[in-house]
Design an enzyme around this catalytic site. Structure first.
Site, PDB file in Angstrom:
ATOM      1  N   HIS A  76       0.880  -1.179   0.000  1.00  0.00           N
ATOM      2  CA  HIS A  76       0.000   0.000   0.000  1.00  0.00           C
ATOM      3  C   HIS A  76       0.915   1.226   0.000  1.00  0.00           C
ATOM      4  CE1 HIS A  76      -2.858   2.912   1.798  1.00  0.00           C
ATOM      5  NE2 HIS A  76      -3.820   2.082   1.458  1.00  0.00           N
ATOM      6  N   ASP A  83       3.060  -4.737   7.823  1.00  0.00           N
ATOM      7  CA  ASP A  83       1.823  -3.957   7.729  1.00  0.00           C
ATOM      8  C   ASP A  83       0.660  -4.942   7.870  1.00  0.00           C
ATOM      9  OD1 ASP A  83      -0.479  -2.744   6.860  1.00  0.00           O
ATOM     10  OD2 ASP A  83       0.404  -1.851   5.063  1.00  0.00           O
ATOM     11  N   GLN A 121      -4.568  -5.399   6.736  1.00  0.00           N
ATOM     12  CA  GLN A 121      -5.576  -6.295   6.158  1.00  0.00           C
ATOM     13  C   GLN A 121      -5.560  -7.683   6.801  1.00  0.00           C
ATOM     14  OE1 GLN A 121      -7.910  -5.340   4.219  1.00  0.00           O
ATOM     15  NE2 GLN A 121      -7.117  -3.333   3.660  1.00  0.00           N
ATOM     16  N   LYS A 177     -10.451  -1.024  10.380  1.00  0.00           N
ATOM     17  CA  LYS A 177     -10.576  -2.181   9.489  1.00  0.00           C
ATOM     18  C   LYS A 177     -10.882  -3.457  10.288  1.00  0.00           C
ATOM     19  CE  LYS A 177      -7.302  -0.233   6.165  1.00  0.00           C
ATOM     20  NZ  LYS A 177      -8.105   0.144   5.007  1.00  0.00           N
ATOM     21  N   CYS A 235      -4.730   2.528  -3.668  1.00  0.00           N
ATOM     22  CA  CYS A 235      -3.465   3.001  -3.061  1.00  0.00           C
ATOM     23  C   CYS A 235      -2.336   2.008  -3.297  1.00  0.00           C
ATOM     24  CB  CYS A 235      -3.621   3.284  -1.568  1.00  0.00           C
ATOM     25  SG  CYS A 235      -4.805   4.572  -1.205  1.00  0.00           S
TER      26      CYS A 235
HETATM   27  N1  PLP Z   1      -1.851  -0.852   4.530  1.00  0.00           N
HETATM   28  C1  PLP Z   1      -2.783  -1.573   3.916  1.00  0.00           C
HETATM   29  C2  PLP Z   1      -2.420  -2.950   3.413  1.00  0.00           C
HETATM   30  C3  PLP Z   1      -4.071  -1.068   3.746  1.00  0.00           C
HETATM   31  O1  PLP Z   1      -4.991  -1.802   3.129  1.00  0.00           O
HETATM   32  C4  PLP Z   1      -4.369   0.227   4.236  1.00  0.00           C
HETATM   33  C5  PLP Z   1      -5.698   0.822   4.025  1.00  0.00           C
HETATM   34  O2  PLP Z   1      -6.392   0.513   3.087  1.00  0.00           O
HETATM   35  C6  PLP Z   1      -3.368   0.936   4.897  1.00  0.00           C
HETATM   36  C7  PLP Z   1      -2.128   0.370   5.021  1.00  0.00           C
HETATM   37  C8  PLP Z   1      -3.624   2.292   5.453  1.00  0.00           C
HETATM   38  O3  PLP Z   1      -4.520   2.223   6.512  1.00  0.00           O
HETATM   39  P1  PLP Z   1      -5.116   3.532   7.171  1.00  0.00           P
HETATM   40  O4  PLP Z   1      -5.690   4.369   6.052  1.00  0.00           O
HETATM   41  O5  PLP Z   1      -6.159   3.021   8.098  1.00  0.00           O
HETATM   42  O6  PLP Z   1      -4.014   4.238   7.871  1.00  0.00           O
END
Ligand code: PLP
Length: 397
Positions: free
Chosen positions: A114, A191, A194, A217, A355
């Site tokens: 992401h 990270d 998900q 999430k 993203c």
């Molecule tokens: N990393 C992953 C794999 C994501 O799917 C997302 C959000 O879609 C993020 C990071 C960023 O999360 P947040 O917008 O809640 O900070």
């Protein structure tokens, strides 16, 4: 299960909410925790000598211990509350960058990250004069671990990799990724945005040095997230933001910093949202995380099979180990057109690059349509998606 928003009607259709990778809906227990906090408990934590402040502090610190148990961290000192995954990763990239990155150093990320696990590292590299190296992945969406092994040099300082791809659904072999990095003496950030809502996460079993995730999430409110950091490493990082709470003593000549985890929690945190995160963990544990994982896995297989019957279906992300995320295109139709037509039939999906622009570049496509599942997703929801796609398919070609 009680999710009031799922009773919404959209253009005279039952809402079919399949945008759970963007954010999950909230169970009534989480909404009530948030409301009750503001009705009965609202107070700034840690500093107050009065009853409400003491109560709010106790509840806030209770959720820290709850998160520690939830991801099996060794100590609650390793749990830092943030605004979400993005802030958690920025915290690590910024502090680690200032503490440990030098000109000529290298940071390894995967090709399926992401943007929030790419850009903070680019910023840190830019400041230090370091550079990014990227783990490639196959057409199916599987990371190339041989290529990963060959990326390590004497200048590799950290690896940052997603547990589950928000676009391809791939569940990465994070333990193996960590073991390979550790054999080179290199720490790893995972990270988990998900992953945490969909499978049991055990940071000690994975062995990672940092693990980041967002409350929203995983059925909790927006505005709260977690940065887990292995205490030994976390205690060596310079502070991220300066301000109240993160200090021990301040003079104009010199400031000393607070202990872990408070050193990384400058300013007033989102207390109500943290309590909501605690309620969301209770909710997930009542459902049973293994049960949620099994349910979503079964739905993934059902949905994949059903979707392949839709004319023109092109799936992106067909790794053998996948979470409940399905990215697709219908023929050459633009994903936005597909998403807009689905919306008119009550089906909420996400369209675009999610993203993850480097993934789109990898496949040479502008974006995908993405359906993603949660514990409340049903076979009826999948059937509604398939029926809606069959209905709109003739309009798209
Ligand atoms: N990393 C992953 C794999 C994501 O799917 C997302 C959000 O879609 C993020 C990071 C960023 O999360 P947040 O917008 O809640 O900070």
């Amino acid at each position: 299960m009680d999710f009031p928003i799922l009773d919404t009607q959209v253009y005279n259709h039952r809402l079919v909410y399949l945008d759970n990778a963007a954010t999950t809906q909230k169970p009534r227990a989480v909404i009530e925790t948030l409301t009750n906090y503001y009705l009965t408990l609202n107070s700034n934590i840690h500093r107050g000598a009065h009853y409400l402040a003491a109560q709010a502090t106790e509840r806030y610190e209770g959720v820290r211990r709850q998160v520690q148990a939830f991801i099996n961290a060794r100590s609650s000192n390793e749990i830092v509350f943030t605004r979400g995954t993005t802030e958690s990763i920025n915290l690590v990239a910024s502090s680690f960058g200032r503490g440990f990155l030098k000109a000529g150093d290298e940071v390894i990320v995967s090709g399926m990250e992401h943007h929030s696990n790419i850009v903070p590292w680019q910023l840190a590299c830019e400041l230090a004069g370091a550079s990014l190296r990227v783990i490639p992945f196959s057409d199916e969406g599987v990371l190339d671990l041989e290529a990963y092994r060959s990326l390590f040099t004497a200048r590799t300082r950290i690896v940052a990799c997603t547990h589950v791809s928000n676009t391809l659904g791939t569940i990465n072999p994070v333990k193996e990724i960590v073991d390979i990095a550790h054999s080179h003496g290199v720490p790893v950030l995972i990270d988990g945005a998900q992953a945490v809502a969909h499978m049991k996460v055990d940071v000690q079993q994975i062995g990672c040095d940092f693990y980041c995730f967002s409350g929203h999430k995983m059925y909790a409110p927006m505005g709260v997230g977690v940065m887990y950091g292995r205490e030994e490493l976390l205690s060596q990082l310079p502070p991220y933001q300066g301000g109240g709470e993160m200090i021990k003593d301040v003079t104009f000549e010199r400031t000393t910093y607070n202990e872990l985890p408070f050193r990384f929690e400058a300013g007033t945190p989102s207390v109500g949202d943290v309590l909501g995160l605690g309620a969301a963990i209770d909710f997930m544990q009542e459902q049973g995380i293994e049960h949620i994982a099994h349910h979503e896995d079964e739905l993934l297989h059902y949905a994949t099979e059903r979707l392949l019957t839709v004319p023109g279906m092109r799936l992106f992300g067909t790794a053998p180990h996948k979470a409940g995320v399905i990215s697709f295109l219908i023929g050459e139709a633009h994903p936005y057109d597909v998403g807009t037509l689905l919306d008119k039939l009550g089906v909420a999906v996400r369209t675009g690059h999610h993203c993850t622009q480097p993934i789109m570049d990898r496949y040479g496509i502008p974006g995908t349509v993405r359906a993603s599942f949660a514990c409340y997703t049903t076979h009826d929801d999948v059937d509604a998606l398939v029926a809606a796609l069959n209905r709109i398919a003739p309009m798209l070609t």
